[in-house]
Write an enzyme that holds these catalytic residues in place. Structure first.
Site, PDB file in Angstrom:
ATOM      1  N   THR A  82       0.825  -1.210   0.000  1.00 50.23           N
ATOM      2  CA  THR A  82       0.000   0.000   0.000  1.00 50.23           C
ATOM      3  C   THR A  82       0.856   1.255   0.000  1.00 50.23           C
ATOM      4  O   THR A  82       1.966   1.263   0.558  1.00 50.23           O
ATOM      5  CB  THR A  82      -0.910   0.024   1.238  1.00 50.23           C
ATOM      6  OG1 THR A  82      -1.565   1.305   1.332  1.00 50.23           O
ATOM      7  CG2 THR A  82      -0.136  -0.193   2.528  1.00 50.23           C
ATOM      8  N   TYR A 122      -2.325   0.553   9.808  1.00 48.12           N
ATOM      9  CA  TYR A 122      -2.515  -0.137   8.529  1.00 48.12           C
ATOM     10  C   TYR A 122      -1.217  -0.110   7.715  1.00 48.12           C
ATOM     11  O   TYR A 122      -0.718  -1.149   7.278  1.00 48.12           O
ATOM     12  CB  TYR A 122      -3.654   0.510   7.740  1.00 48.12           C
ATOM     13  CG  TYR A 122      -3.742   0.043   6.315  1.00 48.12           C
ATOM     14  CD1 TYR A 122      -3.940  -1.304   6.012  1.00 48.12           C
ATOM     15  CD2 TYR A 122      -3.616   0.934   5.242  1.00 48.12           C
ATOM     16  CE1 TYR A 122      -4.008  -1.746   4.698  1.00 48.12           C
ATOM     17  CE2 TYR A 122      -3.688   0.499   3.933  1.00 48.12           C
ATOM     18  CZ  TYR A 122      -3.879  -0.830   3.663  1.00 48.12           C
ATOM     19  OH  TYR A 122      -3.940  -1.263   2.358  1.00 48.12           O
TER      20      TYR A 122
END
Length: 326
Positions: free
Chosen positions: A119, A143
């Site tokens: 990501t 995250y």
């Protein structure tokens, strides 16, 4: 071809598009998904589906022992930034610890290649945009940290074992299969374009914008939106790259174009022809101001050639899919 490509999270949004792309490329996909967010109906006919967690070593090992695995494409993860801030331990378990179990199973069975769903959140607040892969990784939310830890694990494992990997750092994935075979089906999705088309179709009572005081042109967050079909094409390209004997690689997957939250809302309203309520709220924790990719490495190394680099096209495909859902 006797061997399978294991797709973890293959019943989810991106994973379901991946299985379609693998079939089109003449591969044999096999899916593991715990069905917490994925749907059985999203897995194409003829593709084996095993319901369970990639963090269950006995479960994963048994599947790998019965089905020869030529490569793994690992999507299974939790992906909501604000949720990761509120529930960090869930993210370190589901994203980091479970990936460690999956990688261990792969190493034990000498699976040669792994493509990892990373990501742009690993960059945190980048010091410049577009962001190149060589810039520092300083994630500002659990995250991003949970995904960066997996990149570190893969780097260490690839040095110690015959496993090559591609870590693809996604920017904002959006849209749906142009042929209407797959799309983002969860009614509780958190992706902006999904929420906006739901608002346009009256499935939500409008849309909240979290922060208009960022250091951007209109004060709202800027993101690089990449069509899901182009994203999965990058995975096919990465798999081909690894199979050719090339070294492990980390690549951004984005278009090098940034659009603000308010830009996206305007395009959704224009494409749908429908106005809807937009509410301005305060910032959410963990949201960087701007994330825009440099994609030169994916193009030069992997041979990636995006075909849907157009925000209106992405919105049209997302809107068409949303209209098909109940």
């Amino acid at each position: 071809m006797d061997n399978y490509i294991l797709v973890t999270g293959g019943a989810g949004y991106i994973g379901s598009h991946m299985t379609l792309a693998l079939q089109a490329a003449g591969e044999r996909p096999l899916v593991i998904d715990d069905l917490s967010a994925g749907l059985r109906s999203a897995v194409p006919d003829g593709v084996p589906l095993f319901a369970g967690s990639v963090g269950d070593a006995a479960f994963v090992g048994d599947i790998m022992d019965r089905y020869p695995i030529a490569a793994i494409i690992h999507f299974a993860a939790s992906v909501v930034v604000p949720e990761s801030v509120a529930r960090p331990l869930d993210y370190y378990r589901n994203n980091t610890a479970n990936a460690r179990t999956l990688i261990d199973c792969a190493v034990q069975r000498k699976v040669p290649h792994l493509v990892f769903s990373s990501t742009a959140a690993v960059y945190g607040e980048p010091d410049r945009t577009p962001i190149s892969e060589g810039q520092s990784t300083q994630p500002i939310n659990p995250y991003g940290r949970s995904k960066l830890m997996v990149e570190w694990m893969l780097d260490d494992v690839a040095r110690a074992h015959p496993l090559s990997y591609a870590a693809l750092r996604y920017f904002n994935v959006a849209g749906a299969d142009p042929d209407g075979r797959a799309g983002q089906s969860s009614p509780n999705a958190t992706h902006l374009i999904k929420i906006a088309v739901q608002a346009a179709l009256g499935k939500r009572d409008g849309l909240d914008v979290y922060g208009t005081d960022y250091p951007t042109a209109d004060g709202s967050c800027v993101r690089d939106y990449v069509h899901v079909s182009d994203l999965v094409a990058a995975h096919i390209d990465a798999l081909r790259y690894l199979r050719a004997g090339n070294p492990s690689v980390i690549c951004n997957i984005g278009y090098a174009n940034g659009y603000s939250v308010l830009d996206v809302i305007e395009v959704v309203k224009r494409v749908s022809g429908i106005d809807f309520d937009v509410r301005i709220k305060g910032r959410r924790p963990g949201d960087p101001a701007a994330l825009v990719a440099s994609n030169e490495l994916a193009k030069s190394l992997l041979g990636w050639r995006p075909r849907h680099d157009d925000l209106e096209t992405i919105v049209r495909h997302a809107l068409a899919w949303e209209r098909r859902l109940p």
